[in-house]
Design a protein around this motif. Structure first.
Motif, mmCIF file in Angstrom:
data_model
loop_
_atom_site.group_PDB
_atom_site.id
_atom_site.type_symbol
_atom_site.label_atom_id
_atom_site.label_comp_id
_atom_site.label_asym_id
_atom_site.label_seq_id
_atom_site.Cartn_x
_atom_site.Cartn_y
_atom_site.Cartn_z
ATOM 1 N N UNK A 467 2.513 -9.827 -0.155
ATOM 2 C CA UNK A 467 1.341 -9.029 0.227
ATOM 3 C C UNK A 467 1.785 -7.653 0.715
ATOM 4 N N UNK A 468 2.858 -7.611 1.466
ATOM 5 C CA UNK A 468 3.391 -6.319 1.916
ATOM 6 C C UNK A 468 3.834 -5.474 0.716
ATOM 7 N N UNK A 469 4.463 -6.146 -0.261
ATOM 8 C CA UNK A 469 4.885 -5.435 -1.467
ATOM 9 C C UNK A 469 3.676 -4.951 -2.271
ATOM 10 N N UNK A 470 2.603 -5.744 -2.261
ATOM 11 C CA UNK A 470 1.370 -5.317 -2.930
ATOM 12 C C UNK A 470 0.809 -4.061 -2.271
ATOM 13 N N UNK A 471 0.843 -4.034 -0.938
ATOM 14 C CA UNK A 471 0.367 -2.848 -0.233
ATOM 15 C C UNK A 471 1.191 -1.612 -0.574
ATOM 16 N N UNK A 472 2.516 -1.789 -0.665
ATOM 17 C CA UNK A 472 3.381 -0.666 -1.035
ATOM 18 C C UNK A 472 3.099 -0.198 -2.464
ATOM 19 N N UNK A 473 2.853 -1.151 -3.372
ATOM 20 C CA UNK A 473 2.542 -0.792 -4.762
ATOM 21 C C UNK A 473 1.231 -0.018 -4.848
ATOM 22 N N UNK A 474 0.252 -0.469 -4.074
ATOM 23 C CA UNK A 474 -1.033 0.233 -4.072
ATOM 24 C C UNK A 474 -0.885 1.635 -3.493
ATOM 25 N N UNK A 475 -0.084 1.763 -2.429
ATOM 26 C CA UNK A 475 0.128 3.073 -1.826
ATOM 27 C C UNK A 475 0.889 3.998 -2.770
ATOM 28 N N UNK A 476 1.858 3.450 -3.492
ATOM 29 C CA UNK A 476 2.601 4.252 -4.468
ATOM 30 C C UNK A 476 1.676 4.728 -5.584
ATOM 31 N N UNK A 477 0.772 3.867 -5.991
ATOM 32 C CA UNK A 477 -0.206 4.270 -7.008
ATOM 33 C C UNK A 477 -1.063 5.419 -6.505
ATOM 34 N N UNK A 478 -1.496 5.320 -5.255
ATOM 35 C CA UNK A 478 -2.309 6.392 -4.677
ATOM 36 C C UNK A 478 -1.525 7.696 -4.594
ATOM 37 N N UNK A 479 -0.240 7.622 -4.205
ATOM 38 C CA UNK A 479 0.576 8.835 -4.125
ATOM 39 C C UNK A 479 0.718 9.501 -5.489
#
Length: 507
Positions: A467-479
């Motif tokens: 789940x933490x990795x999912x959050x990082x992936x979503x944040x990277x997508x936003x960046x």
């Protein structure tokens, strides 16, 4: 046309409200009916609703044509052509209603031969229920002209209120009725009466908004020819869309009636997404038609390109949500065994619809600018490929093969549109290369972190670390979106966190 962004945003919100009512119905009814009806009765109910939906295709695009031409006539202030348009459309749709009556009679007569697996004791009840729903469709076809009038006036909110309200009313009646009776006849009568009531209310709305003069004397052969010329390409396109997804449940019912319930659950969930997507994109049509009448070609190009970027991004996000959380959502919605049986079908259908819906804004623009003839070949190719592959898949591996046929057809359709159709309509697509690179590839690259995470974690249970990795992936997508700017409007970037609908449509 002034304030194009505001008009499109209003229409899109209205269409979403209308789609929201449909979504509530699509979610609520299966949730309760799968628990109240036997498996065979639920399968018969699903097949009955799907068959009634087929009959709506017999409007041959006249409703869309009314909306498109009326928007242009209102922009030019041509009241005489407006009245002739509506009178002629009513006459054409009345002829379509006669054809629908004949089709319904033949289908109900040949019911045992079309769907072998229906239990014999259900056939008489199915026929009577089908007759009730079919009669409502026959009445609705001519009345759909008034929906086209409201859409042409940019009064999508009125259509949303009438259609959405009638669907909610019908669903509420079914949910109350199913507690006391499992009769398909009574359930169908409840849905049919509410739908007719919603259509009749649109006539009242049109009369209050517009001093229309509708009469047989207003029917003109020239107007019929104009509508027919516009609708020919649209009809081929619509038939292609019917072959793409509309016949899936019928094919499953013909090959394996017992699987209809599972497939209809999967199709309903995917239809919620595609319906909302189409509702937003259809809001572009009448404003773009008005812009086309005013010669604002550059503005049309900008709207289409930016809308395609957003379409691609939203579709990719929807696929990741489906593959990561599809099992949980299905179990919450319909429970077992429906969740387990429907999950693989949902995943394939969502991927297929995400691919084909990328071009939804472009398709609305083709209709609005009277260029839909260029989309005929794409619709025909995708529809034929879909039908052939679905039939082969159905006999080869069952219901899952029907979904795979839809996926293969979607890939062929997108490839045809990008490589051929976009080149032939450079006046609105900004050229094939720019359309593909800016409208599709850029948002795809921005979502790669989420896509990679979904591929790696597919069929794995989510843990705290994942789940933490999912959050990082979503944040990277936003960046990535923030850095490259294309997929998201500036109002959704860090500096401006509040959405401004009118800026959504600007490059």
């Amino acid at each position: 046309m002034k304030r194009i962004g505001t008009t499109i945003a209003k229409n899109a919100i209205s269409n979403l409200i209308r789609g929201g009512a449909t979504a509530i119905v699509a979610l609520a009814l299966p949730h309760f009916l799968t628990r109240s009806l036997s498996h065979d009765r639920f399968a018969a109910w699903s097949l009955l609703l799907q068959m009634s939906a087929y009959m709506t295709y017999l409007d041959f695009g006249v409703q869309t044509a009314v909306a498109r031409f009326l928007a242009g006539y209102m922009e030019r202030g041509s009241e005489k052509h407006r009245d002739r348009l509506v009178s002629t459309a009513l006459a054409l749709l009345s002829m379509a209603a006669v054809l629908a009556t004949f089709v319904i009679i033949v289908v109900l007569w040949q019911l045992p031969n079309l769907f072998y697996g229906i239990p014999p004791e259900l056939i008489p009840e199915f026929r009577l229920a089908g007759g009730i729903v079919g009669a409502s469709v026959v009445l609705l076809l001519p009345l759909s002209a008034y929906s086209g009038v409201l859409l042409g006036l940019h009064r999508n909110e009125y259509v949303a209120a009438a259609v959405g309200g009638s669907r909610l009313l019908g669903a509420a009646g079914v949910l109350l009725l199913v507690q006391h009776s499992h009769s398909l006849v009574l359930l169908s009568a409840c849905i049919a009466s509410a739908t007719v009531l919603g259509s009749l209310s649109q006539i009242v709305m049109v009369k209050r908004l517009l001093p229309l003069t509708v009469s047989p004397s207003g029917v003109r052969a020239a107007t019929a020819m104009e509508l027919g010329g516009y609708c020919v390409g649209l009809t081929v396109w619509t038939v292609g869309m019917l072959l793409i997804s509309g016949l899936d449940v019928a094919i499953v019912g013909h090959v394996d009636f017992r699987a209809v319930g599972y497939y209809s659950i999967a199709a309903a969930l995917v239809t919620l997404f595609s319906g909302a997507h189409t509702a937003i994109c259809s809001a572009f049509m009448t404003p773009l038609a008005a812009l086309h009448a005013a010669g604002e070609v550059d503005l049309i190009r900008g709207v289409i390109l930016n809308a395609t970027r957003l379409s691609t991004f939203v579709n990719l996000v929807a696929v990741t949500v489906t593959f990561l959380g599809g099992r949980f959502l299905l179990q919450l919605w319909v429970g077992e065994p429906y969740a387990t049986q429907a999950l693989p079908i949902v995943e394939i259908l969502m991927l297929a619809h995400a691919i084909r819906l990328v071009m939804n804004p472009y398709a609305s623009a083709l209709i609005a600018t009277d260029l839909q003839r260029h989309g005929v070949a794409q619709g025909a190719v995708e529809g034929i490929v879909n039908l052939i592959c679905s039939l082969i898949g159905a006999y080869w591996i069952g219901s899952l093969g029907v979904a795979l046929g839809t996926l293969i057809g979607a890939i062929c359709g997108l490839a045809w549109t990008c490589l051929l159709t976009a080149r032939r309509t450079a006046e609105i697509s900004s050229g094939r290369r720019k359309f593909i690179s800016e409208g599709i590839l850029r948002p795809f690259l921005c979502t790669l972190p989420l896509v990679i995470f979904t591929v790696v974690m597919y069929d794995h249970a989510l843990t705290l670390n994942s789940v933490a990795l999912l959050g990082l992936s979503a944040f990277a997508t936003y960046l990535l979106m923030h850095r490259f700017g294309g997929p998201l409007p500036r109002s959704l970037q860090f500096a401006k966190p509040f959405l401004q609908p009118s800026r959504l449509l600007k490059n």
